[in-house]
Structure formats: C-alpha cells, structure tokens
Design an enzyme around this catalytic site. Structure first.
Site, PDB file in Angstrom:
ATOM      1  CG  ASP A  33      42.276  56.066  49.077  1.00  9.97           C
ATOM      2  OD1 ASP A  33      42.704  56.439  47.959  1.00  9.97           O
ATOM      3  OD2 ASP A  33      41.109  56.282  49.452  1.00  9.97           O
ATOM      4  CB  SER A  34      44.955  51.887  46.499  1.00 13.88           C
ATOM      5  OG  SER A  34      43.591  51.612  46.713  1.00 13.88           O
TER       6      SER A  34
END
Length: 77
Positions: A33-34
């Site tokens: 994910d980010s």
C-alpha cells in the site's frame, strides 16, 4: 542490483525474496500500500544514497521501474 533490491523489498514488504522479480508490481503482485511504498523508498534511498521524489514514485509500478530510475540517477548495478 536485483538481488539487493529483492532483499530490501522482501524485508520491507514482508514477502518472500524469491517472489520478487523485475516485472513484479508493487501493488498487484506484492500487496504494497502507499505506506509500504513510502517505507520502501526510504530504505532504498538509504541503501543507494539517492533521493526518489514522490512524483517520480507515482510513475513506478514495478521493481524494474525502480531499478531503471536508480540506474538513470547514477546508481551502479
């Protein structure tokens, strides 16, 4: 360079290093994910003494993309 990248990516993303290839997508294949990507970039910046701006990171979706960026910015394989 790929072997060292595999080690860093495997450690940061908690994946098996053997599953990391140049064509591996960070999000689709490795489940990043980010926040994972941000931490990975910090580890790569430390390892290779290079800065990877956020706007550049957005353009990189695979391990190969990051390797190409590093090579283009003076990091030797």
């Amino acid at each position: 360079m790929l072997e060292k990248m595999k080690e860093i990516i495997a450690e940061q993303l908690s994946v098996d290093a053997e599953s990391v290839t140049e064509t591996s997508s960070f999000k689709e294949d490795l489940g990043a994910d980010s926040l994972d990507l941000f931490e990975l970039v910090m580890a790569l910046e430390d390892e290779y003494s290079v800065e990877i701006p956020a706007e550049e990171l957005e353009k990189m979706s695979t391990v190969g993309d990051v390797m190409e960026y590093l090579k283009n910015h003076g990091v030797e394989a």
